[in-house]
Design an enzyme around this catalytic site. Structure first.
Site, PDB file in Angstrom:
ATOM      1  N   GLU A   9      27.049  54.669  90.161  1.00 20.77           N
ATOM      2  CA  GLU A   9      25.662  54.243  90.092  1.00 20.77           C
ATOM      3  C   GLU A   9      25.277  53.584  88.777  1.00 20.77           C
ATOM      4  O   GLU A   9      24.151  53.160  88.615  1.00 20.77           O
ATOM      5  CB  GLU A   9      24.704  55.398  90.417  1.00 20.77           C
ATOM      6  N   ASP A  82      27.198  60.681  90.650  1.00 18.92           N
ATOM      7  CA  ASP A  82      27.241  61.939  89.891  1.00 18.92           C
ATOM      8  C   ASP A  82      27.359  63.174  90.787  1.00 18.92           C
ATOM      9  O   ASP A  82      26.908  63.166  91.925  1.00 18.92           O
ATOM     10  CB  ASP A  82      25.992  62.048  89.009  1.00 18.92           C
ATOM     11  N   ASP A  84      25.936  65.862  91.825  1.00 19.11           N
ATOM     12  CA  ASP A  84      24.819  66.750  92.163  1.00 19.11           C
ATOM     13  C   ASP A  84      24.160  66.225  93.432  1.00 19.11           C
ATOM     14  O   ASP A  84      24.625  65.282  94.041  1.00 19.11           O
ATOM     15  CB  ASP A  84      23.824  66.879  90.997  1.00 19.11           C
ATOM     16  N   GLU A  86      21.470  64.557  94.018  1.00 19.22           N
ATOM     17  CA  GLU A  86      21.027  63.177  94.009  1.00 19.22           C
ATOM     18  C   GLU A  86      22.213  62.236  94.177  1.00 19.22           C
ATOM     19  O   GLU A  86      22.149  61.272  94.934  1.00 19.22           O
ATOM     20  CB  GLU A  86      20.296  62.893  92.694  1.00 19.22           C
ATOM     21  N   TYR A 336      29.405  66.646  82.627  1.00 24.52           N
ATOM     22  CA  TYR A 336      28.158  66.228  83.263  1.00 24.52           C
ATOM     23  C   TYR A 336      26.962  66.997  82.711  1.00 24.52           C
ATOM     24  O   TYR A 336      27.012  68.217  82.541  1.00 24.52           O
ATOM     25  CB  TYR A 336      28.250  66.430  84.774  1.00 24.52           C
ATOM     26  N   ARG A 338      23.800  67.378  83.831  1.00 26.55           N
ATOM     27  CA  ARG A 338      22.780  68.057  84.651  1.00 26.55           C
ATOM     28  C   ARG A 338      23.432  69.265  85.309  1.00 26.55           C
ATOM     29  O   ARG A 338      24.103  69.151  86.323  1.00 26.55           O
ATOM     30  CB  ARG A 338      22.217  67.108  85.712  1.00 26.55           C
ATOM     31  N   HIS A 382      29.900  74.027  89.200  1.00 27.38           N
ATOM     32  CA  HIS A 382      29.553  73.211  88.045  1.00 27.38           C
ATOM     33  C   HIS A 382      30.102  73.831  86.776  1.00 27.38           C
ATOM     34  O   HIS A 382      30.666  74.913  86.797  1.00 27.38           O
ATOM     35  CB  HIS A 382      28.042  73.065  87.959  1.00 27.38           C
TER      36      HIS A 382
END
Ligand SMILES: [Zn+2]
Ligand SMILES: [Zn+2]
Length: 713
Positions: A9, A82, A84, A86, A336, A338, A382
């Site tokens: 992205e 990414d 997650d 989203e 990452y 988040r 994560h």
């Protein structure tokens, strides 16, 4: 031409991936979301199954077509947004977009009539929650997930590609749809009763409520006077004087409220002889904190660097996506950013346990690796935010980074290394002193072993201050020692009101209340500021008049939506959708049915509510009526109270003269493109703008680039 296509992205991430994957992989970027709900209509089928009506964002149409084109003739396509929710949703939209094109190509090939490409091909209905069969031209679409952009992680992901996790996609869809339903229902009420262009948000309004409630608590606070009494004592012939504080009188805790009382006690203390009653001595261990999560990173960066949460996340993203580090080329420097997990991969644990003794000595390495426990909701797949290589010390790569990148990297690196180091050990001494019926106490602390504070000195000191740990050295004392009194000093204090929220304490509160998630803390805060519902002053958030009015109106008419527990419960339901325990449509339906009834009754009740205005001392120069403050698309403005008979309206003056020599204008508040700033009342003749007035210097920021715009009417 490469046989494989990887889609991410962001261009920076594409660049780092390309270096890792080499020429057999073409890597391209979607530049963020390609598909979203429409901006002009609700875009959710509330009559039936809450199906979102996604469209390709107009600005992204060209990129969407380019991606479809790039994908043709490829053997494998890897979707690598990414790791997650989203990112999963972006992957899902991308897959749908590419499969539509594959189907179209297949039909065209079958019909062998490739005369006119259909102009409507992009506006296909992207039905939620339905996977479609893989492409018919033999091209496979995979989802790959990695938490760091390193050679090892990326190659492992490509070697074991997976499929899109629809549970995650659905959790994201539920969030998007809920937010849309709330925003779309509440905002028009604000437009009618307060001002045009305002917005309410499901989570953002609750976060704003925290700021408003805190301000009210500060206003309601009544400060109390109290006194403390310190004696300066010395052991005759041994060492420097030290301080002891009055703790108790007889067997009651010393609570001194008034000056007369404090002075009387001080006089009486001066008559006493001081004897050591008891000496307590112990070792105190201080443990390091866990490695960083999104929330603790934002707090840490605010405390040590003064960064807003948005700024921190922007820099962290650069470090994650990859930066040119000398001959190494682009490298992803951190995992990452988040995440709410404090887990550390075994590989990284081994590396840091190798690094610590080599760098600091064997004593700094605990026998066993430290294991930290994440919050309840955290996803254990994560990882914490940590450097991708512990041997890349902040000093060793400083020359390749901007100052802010270097500073944030240092915070992340230090916290990670410290989290696996030995405890800090201090010797703590407490001396109890009797003086007649008075009891005093002196505290001393001697560091024995620095442990993790070796790498993290500033933070260690700050934490000690926050915990109000005793400081200082005491002479060697034993029970029965007589002490000489050098002086008694009463000092006056006042209890302090609760503190305003900062970026750090607001993120902390959001996490503790269970509102928002790692991906949303920074955007929530950003929205509140952009909408001018609260402003930063000296690093703290103060609600604006507008923010208070909006909050009060929403609390009155939508108590559930504004309820902290209710919002936290919603976040948990989204988590459970992701876990596959709940079905997203029923979660949305359960919310929407009572909510829409509320909206209808609020519309009824609010029919008689007048538009909110604030009276001022300004008088309309056209008709003589008083002017009032109203809100419009460009922020607050002065309007004649005789409206609509008198249409006089102008920007709000600040009483500060325009600093431009010879101008004679006055600075007025303005807003443009979500920024709040000050401009000259003589615009466009004078184009002076400033982000803040001289009197509130600490409001942050520099001179604005935003051009002034006309009054908000
Ligand atoms: Zn007027
Ligand atoms: Zn001017």
């Amino acid at each position: 031409m490469a046989k494989n296509l990887v889609i991410v992205e962001s261009p920076a991430k594409a660049k780092t991936l390309h270096k890792i994957l080499g020429e057999e992989f073409e890597v391209t970027s979607s530049m963020g979301h390609l598909v979203d709900l429409p901006s002009s209509t609700l875009g959710v089928d509330v009559e039936h199954d809450f199906a979102p009506h996604y469209i390709v964002i107009r600005k992204r149409m060209k990129i969407a077509k380019q991606l479809q084109h790039d994908a043709r003739g490829k053997q494998s396509i890897y979707l690598a947004p990414d790791p997650d929710r989203e990112g999963e949703a972006i992957s899902w939209h991308l897959a749908n977009l590419l499969r539509d094109d594959q189907a179209k190509q297949a039909r065209a090939a079958a019909a062998k009539t490739a005369r006119k490409p259909s102009a409507t091909s992009l506006k296909t209905s992207l039905k939620p929650s339905k996977t479609r069969p893989a492409g018919r031209d033999g091209c496979k679409i995979y989802r790959i997930v990695f938490h760091e952009i390193t050679q090892q992680a990326v190659k492992a992901a490509v070697a074991h590609p997976g499929t899109i996790n629809l549970k995650k996609v659905n959790a994201q869809q539920a969030r998007r749809v809920l937010d849309r339903l709330v925003g779309y229902s509440l905002s028009p009420l604000l437009w009618k009763k307060i001002g045009r262009g305002l917005s309410a948000g499901r989570v953002q309004s609750v976060a704003l409520r925290l700021i408003v409630d805190r301000e009210k608590a500060i206003e309601a606070f009544v400060s109390q006077e109290y006194w403390t009494i310190e004696a300066t004592l010395q052991k005759p012939g041994s060492g420097p004087p030290f301080q002891a504080r009055l703790e108790a009188i007889g067997d009651k805790k010393a609570e001194v409220k008034r000056q007369e009382e404090a002075e009387r006690i001080a006089r009486e203390l001066g008559q006493q002889s001081f004897v050591v009653a008891k000496v307590e001595e112990k070792e105190q261990r201080r443990y390091p904190k866990p490695p960083l999560t999104t929330s603790s990173l934002q707090q840490e960066a605010f405390h040590t660097l003064g960064y807003s949460s948005t700024r921190t996340m922007r820099i962290a993203q650069q470090l994650y996506e990859g930066l040119e580090v000398g001959e190494e080329g682009p490298v992803g420097l951190i995992t990452y950013m988040r995440t709410d997990s404090v887990r550390v991969a075994d590989e990284a644990l081994r590396a840091v346990r190798h690094f610590i003794p080599a760098q600091f000595g064997k004593a700094y390495l605990p026998d066993q690796p430290r294991r930290y426990r994440s919050r309840k909701s955290a996803q254990e797949a994560h990882e914490a935010i940590r450097p991708t290589s512990v041997t890349r010390t902040p000093e060793s790569i400083a020359q390749f980074l901007s100052p802010e990148q270097r500073d944030l990297y240092q915070v992340i690196w230090q916290r990670f290394v410290a989290s696996q180091m030995a405890d800090a050990v201090d010797r703590v001494v407490q001396v109890h002193i009797d003086a007649g019926t008075f009891h005093l106490r002196a505290n001393g602390r001697t560091p024995l072993f620095p442990g993790w504070t070796k790498v993290y000195q500033d933070v260690a000191e700050r934490e000690r201050d926050e915990a109000q740990l005793p400081e200082g050295l005491l002479p060697p004392l034993v029970k029965g020692d007589g002490l000489t009194l050098i002086g008694v000093a009463p000092s006056q204090h006042f209890t302090k009101p609760p503190r305003r929220y900062t970026d750090a304490s607001l993120v902390k509160a959001l996490e503790e209340e269970g509102i928002g998630r790692p991906s949303t803390y920074a955007p929530i805060i950003q929205t509140i500021v952009t909408r001018d519902y609260a402003r930063r002053l000296g690093g703290s958030f103060i609600p604006t008049q507008l923010g208070r009015i909006v909050t009060e109106m929403l609390i009155e008419h939508f108590p559930e939506v504004m309820d902290l527990k209710f919002t936290a419960g919603m976040e948990e339901e989204l988590d459970r959708i992701e876990e596959g325990e709940l079905e997203w449509v029923s979660v949305v339906r359960q919310f929407y049915t009572p909510f829409s009834a509320r909206v209808t009754s609020a519309q009824e009740r609010m029919r008689t509510v007048k538009r909110e205005v604030i009276p001022t001392e300004h008088v309309c120069e056209r008709c003589g009526k008083p002017m009032v403050i109203k809100w419009g698309r460009f922020g607050q403005f002065l309007s004649c109270s005789g409206f609509p008979d008198c249409k006089n309206a102008k920007p709000l003056p600040t009483g500060v003269a325009c600093p431009q020599p010879g101008c004679g204008g006055q600075l007025v508040e303005r807003r443009a493109r979500g920024r709040h700033f000050y401009g000259c009342s003589r615009y466009p003749a004078c184009r002076y703008t400033a982000r803040r007035l001289a009197q509130d210097q600490d409001a942050g920021g520099t001179k604005s680039e935003a051009p002034p715009e006309g009054p908000g009417v």
